[in-house]
Structures are given as structure tokens and as C-alpha cells.
Design a protein around this motif. Structure first.
Motif, PDB file in Angstrom:
ATOM      1  N   ILE A  89      -9.140  17.556   6.491  1.00 51.91           N
ATOM      2  CA  ILE A  89      -8.468  16.383   5.941  1.00 51.91           C
ATOM      3  C   ILE A  89      -9.083  16.085   4.579  1.00 51.91           C
ATOM      4  CG2 ILE A  89      -8.051  13.902   6.278  1.00 51.91           C
ATOM      5  CD1 ILE A  89      -8.739  15.190   9.434  1.00 51.91           C
ATOM      6  N   LEU A  90      -8.234  16.126   3.563  1.00 54.04           N
ATOM      7  CA  LEU A  90      -8.678  15.839   2.197  1.00 54.04           C
ATOM      8  C   LEU A  90      -8.301  14.396   1.881  1.00 54.04           C
ATOM      9  CD1 LEU A  90      -7.262  19.083   0.492  1.00 54.04           C
ATOM     10  CD2 LEU A  90      -9.456  18.783   1.663  1.00 54.04           C
ATOM     11  N   ILE A  91      -9.283  13.567   1.664  1.00 55.27           N
ATOM     12  CA  ILE A  91      -9.030  12.157   1.351  1.00 55.27           C
ATOM     13  C   ILE A  91      -9.147  11.990  -0.160  1.00 55.27           C
ATOM     14  CG2 ILE A  91      -9.782   9.775   1.750  1.00 55.27           C
ATOM     15  CD1 ILE A  91     -10.908  10.863   4.483  1.00 55.27           C
ATOM     16  N   VAL A  92      -7.988  11.781  -0.780  1.00 54.21           N
ATOM     17  CA  VAL A  92      -7.918  11.769  -2.243  1.00 54.21           C
ATOM     18  C   VAL A  92      -8.557  10.482  -2.785  1.00 54.21           C
ATOM     19  CG1 VAL A  92      -6.384  11.945  -4.228  1.00 54.21           C
ATOM     20  CG2 VAL A  92      -5.790  13.125  -2.104  1.00 54.21           C
ATOM     21  N   GLY A 117      -9.248   6.121  -2.557  1.00 53.18           N
ATOM     22  CA  GLY A 117     -10.035   6.877  -1.577  1.00 53.18           C
ATOM     23  C   GLY A 117     -10.232   6.105  -0.291  1.00 53.18           C
ATOM     24  N   ALA A 118      -9.599   4.938  -0.206  1.00 48.96           N
ATOM     25  CA  ALA A 118      -9.769   4.076   0.973  1.00 48.96           C
ATOM     26  C   ALA A 118      -8.881   4.479   2.132  1.00 48.96           C
ATOM     27  CB  ALA A 118      -9.492   2.620   0.585  1.00 48.96           C
ATOM     28  N   PHE A 119      -7.951   5.410   1.897  1.00 50.70           N
ATOM     29  CA  PHE A 119      -6.976   5.713   2.945  1.00 50.70           C
ATOM     30  C   PHE A 119      -7.351   6.935   3.766  1.00 50.70           C
ATOM     31  CE2 PHE A 119      -5.014   2.354   0.844  1.00 50.70           C
ATOM     32  CZ  PHE A 119      -4.085   1.828   1.708  1.00 50.70           C
ATOM     33  N   ALA A 161      -3.684  16.612   2.967  1.00 51.43           N
ATOM     34  CA  ALA A 161      -4.250  15.741   1.930  1.00 51.43           C
ATOM     35  C   ALA A 161      -3.579  14.379   2.059  1.00 51.43           C
ATOM     36  CB  ALA A 161      -3.999  16.334   0.542  1.00 51.43           C
ATOM     37  N   VAL A 162      -4.371  13.323   1.909  1.00 46.98           N
ATOM     38  CA  VAL A 162      -3.867  11.953   2.028  1.00 46.98           C
ATOM     39  C   VAL A 162      -4.296  11.157   0.799  1.00 46.98           C
ATOM     40  CG1 VAL A 162      -3.778   9.895   3.481  1.00 46.98           C
ATOM     41  CG2 VAL A 162      -4.252  12.114   4.532  1.00 46.98           C
ATOM     42  N   ALA A 163      -3.301  10.530   0.168  1.00 46.99           N
ATOM     43  CA  ALA A 163      -3.587   9.702  -1.018  1.00 46.99           C
ATOM     44  C   ALA A 163      -2.956   8.340  -0.807  1.00 46.99           C
ATOM     45  CB  ALA A 163      -3.011  10.357  -2.272  1.00 46.99           C
ATOM     46  N   GLY A 164      -3.683   7.299  -1.134  1.00 46.52           N
ATOM     47  CA  GLY A 164      -3.091   5.976  -0.964  1.00 46.52           C
ATOM     48  C   GLY A 164      -3.839   4.914  -1.725  1.00 46.52           C
ATOM     49  N   GLY A 165      -3.151   3.812  -1.927  1.00 42.94           N
ATOM     50  CA  GLY A 165      -3.805   2.695  -2.591  1.00 42.94           C
ATOM     51  C   GLY A 165      -2.882   1.510  -2.735  1.00 42.94           C
ATOM     52  N   LYS A 166      -3.484   0.349  -2.796  1.00 43.20           N
ATOM     53  CA  LYS A 166      -2.741  -0.884  -3.030  1.00 43.20           C
ATOM     54  C   LYS A 166      -2.028  -0.767  -4.367  1.00 43.20           C
ATOM     55  CE  LYS A 166      -2.434  -5.267  -1.448  1.00 43.20           C
ATOM     56  NZ  LYS A 166      -2.000  -5.608  -0.093  1.00 43.20           N
ATOM     57  N   ASP A 167      -0.743  -1.103  -4.374  1.00 40.39           N
ATOM     58  CA  ASP A 167       0.087  -1.019  -5.584  1.00 40.39           C
ATOM     59  C   ASP A 167       0.065   0.372  -6.212  1.00 40.39           C
ATOM     60  OD1 ASP A 167       0.836  -3.764  -5.387  1.00 40.39           O
ATOM     61  OD2 ASP A 167      -1.104  -4.315  -6.258  1.00 40.39           O
ATOM     62  N   GLY A 168      -0.236   1.372  -5.402  1.00 44.06           N
ATOM     63  CA  GLY A 168      -0.170   2.751  -5.881  1.00 44.06           C
ATOM     64  C   GLY A 168      -1.396   3.220  -6.644  1.00 44.06           C
ATOM     65  N   VAL A 169      -2.455   2.415  -6.653  1.00 47.76           N
ATOM     66  CA  VAL A 169      -3.690   2.833  -7.336  1.00 47.76           C
ATOM     67  C   VAL A 169      -4.597   3.526  -6.317  1.00 47.76           C
ATOM     68  CG1 VAL A 169      -5.695   2.072  -8.671  1.00 47.76           C
ATOM     69  CG2 VAL A 169      -3.501   0.875  -8.910  1.00 47.76           C
ATOM     70  N   CYS A 175       0.863  -1.184   0.000  1.00 43.82           N
ATOM     71  CA  CYS A 175       0.000   0.000   0.000  1.00 43.82           C
ATOM     72  C   CYS A 175       0.898   1.231   0.000  1.00 43.82           C
ATOM     73  CB  CYS A 175      -0.876   0.029   1.248  1.00 43.82           C
ATOM     74  SG  CYS A 175      -2.066  -1.300   1.311  1.00 43.82           S
ATOM     75  N   LYS A 176       0.807   2.006  -1.057  1.00 42.67           N
ATOM     76  CA  LYS A 176       1.590   3.234  -1.138  1.00 42.67           C
ATOM     77  C   LYS A 176       0.718   4.384  -0.649  1.00 42.67           C
ATOM     78  CE  LYS A 176       4.397   1.906  -5.151  1.00 42.67           C
ATOM     79  NZ  LYS A 176       5.720   1.907  -4.510  1.00 42.67           N
ATOM     80  N   VAL A 177       1.218   5.123   0.339  1.00 43.68           N
ATOM     81  CA  VAL A 177       0.445   6.241   0.885  1.00 43.68           C
ATOM     82  C   VAL A 177       1.314   7.492   0.887  1.00 43.68           C
ATOM     83  CG1 VAL A 177      -1.038   7.013   2.773  1.00 43.68           C
ATOM     84  CG2 VAL A 177      -0.701   4.555   2.401  1.00 43.68           C
ATOM     85  N   GLY A 178       0.709   8.615   0.514  1.00 46.03           N
ATOM     86  CA  GLY A 178       1.402   9.904   0.531  1.00 46.03           C
ATOM     87  C   GLY A 178       0.532  10.942   1.229  1.00 46.03           C
ATOM     88  N   ALA A 179       1.182  11.905   1.862  1.00 44.06           N
ATOM     89  CA  ALA A 179       0.448  12.975   2.533  1.00 44.06           C
ATOM     90  C   ALA A 179       1.121  14.299   2.234  1.00 44.06           C
ATOM     91  CB  ALA A 179       0.414  12.732   4.044  1.00 44.06           C
ATOM     92  N   ALA A 180       0.328  15.353   2.193  1.00 47.60           N
ATOM     93  CA  ALA A 180       0.850  16.713   2.015  1.00 47.60           C
ATOM     94  C   ALA A 180       0.172  17.599   3.056  1.00 47.60           C
ATOM     95  CB  ALA A 180       0.579  17.223   0.599  1.00 47.60           C
ATOM     96  N   LEU A 181       0.973  18.131   3.960  1.00 49.02           N
ATOM     97  CA  LEU A 181       0.484  18.909   5.103  1.00 49.02           C
ATOM     98  C   LEU A 181       0.758  20.389   4.870  1.00 49.02           C
ATOM     99  CD1 LEU A 181      -0.496  19.071   8.108  1.00 49.02           C
ATOM    100  CD2 LEU A 181       1.872  18.600   8.777  1.00 49.02           C
ATOM    101  N   LEU A 182      -0.293  21.190   4.908  1.00 47.22           N
ATOM    102  CA  LEU A 182      -0.170  22.640   4.693  1.00 47.22           C
ATOM    103  C   LEU A 182      -0.156  23.368   6.030  1.00 47.22           C
ATOM    104  CD1 LEU A 182      -0.269  25.055   2.614  1.00 47.22           C
ATOM    105  CD2 LEU A 182      -2.772  24.956   2.870  1.00 47.22           C
ATOM    106  N   THR A 183       0.886  24.172   6.256  1.00 46.23           N
ATOM    107  CA  THR A 183       0.947  24.971   7.491  1.00 46.23           C
ATOM    108  C   THR A 183       0.145  26.258   7.304  1.00 46.23           C
ATOM    109  OG1 THR A 183       2.878  26.265   6.858  1.00 46.23           O
ATOM    110  CG2 THR A 183       3.302  24.128   7.896  1.00 46.23           C
TER     111      THR A 183
END
Ligand code: THU
Length: 135
Positions: A107-110, A85-87, A74-82, A24-32
């Protein structure tokens, strides 16, 4: 910084995910509040417990650089990088957010390239245990 741009940065942050165990590849971007963005990815471990989520990586990077006020993540994630919206942030990450953010922190769930859900921290962690409760 638009919501769409922050989501794109979260998707980009998935590239550095170290996730050989879950795939599961997950990425996040946090805005101050000052407009700076800190990104993070999930980092897994053979011993499993030391695994850290993308959200906490982003938060701890920011906090260790002296940041204290946060606007949204913002949080983006998915199995095998796809991205699916499950994360949605896990319970531990919600608790970390509640330490440093107000209940209206967003919290933005991509869910896809141009698609995301927007929720508030108070929706994800109502009746939370906070520093005020320790005093
Ligand atoms: N994970 C995150 O990085 N963020 C979340 O919001 C949920 C889960 C990671 C932890 C682990 O590396 C993988 O996703 C599967 O649980």
C-alpha cells in the motif's frame, strides 16, 4: 508500472471524488498482477452510511471485471484536494484487501507529488480474520 506512476494515477483519480459532505477528495490506483490498473474515488451519500472509499471502489471495479490477483495499491487524499499523506486505508478497506490480497500486498500512501510511504497489508491489519477462519 513504477510506484511513482501508480501514485500519480491515484492523484489523478481524486478528480472524480464525489465528496460534498467531507470535502475530502480521495483517489486510488490498484495494480493487478497482470499489470492492469483500476482506479477509484470516494463516493459519499446524504445518508452517510452508503459512502464508499476510493480503495473499495477500485477493488470492486477490478473484481467485477474478473480480476483476482493484486500487486499493490496507491492511495492519495486530502481535504479540498490537498494531498497530505493522512489517508491511510480505513478498517473496512483493510478487511476487503485481506479478502483478496496476500499479507505482502503493498500500500503506497501518497504524501505529495513525488513522495509516498510504502507499507504492507500485514502491517496495517495484523492477526486478521480471513476466509480460512470461516472453514
Ligand atoms: N476515505 C477514503 O476514500 N479512503 C480512505 O482511506 C479513508 C477515507 C473517504 C471516505 C469519506 O468520503 C472521506 O474520505 C472522509 O472520511
Amino acid at each position: 508500472m513504477t510506484d511513482s506512476k501508480l501514485c500519480a494515477l491515484a492523484i489523478k483519480a481524486m478528480e472524480n471524488s464525489y465528496s460534498p459532505y467531507s470535502s475530502c477528495k480521495v483517489g486510488a490506483a490498484l495494480l493487478t498482477k497482470s499489470g492492469k490498473v483500476y482506479t477509484g474515488c470516494n463516493i459519499e451519500n446524504a445518508s452517510f452510511t452508503p459512502t464508499v472509499c476510493a480503495e473499495r471502489t477500485a477493488f470492486f471495479k477490478a473484481i467485477s471485471e474478473g480480476e483476482k490477483e493484486f500487486e499493490k495499491i496507491a492511495v492519495a487524499g486530502g481535504k479540498d484536494g490537498v494531498v497530505t499523506g493522512a489517508f491511510s486505508p480505513c478498517g473496512v478497506c483493510r478487511q476487503v484487501m485481506s479478502e483478496f490480497c496476500s499479507p505482502d500486498f503493498e500500500i503506497l500512501i501518497v504524501k505529495g507529488e513525488e513522495s509516498f510511504d510504502k507499507v504492507k497489508l500485514s502491517d496495517l491489519l495484523p492477526y486478521s480474520f480471513k476466509k480460512e477462519n470461516v472453514k
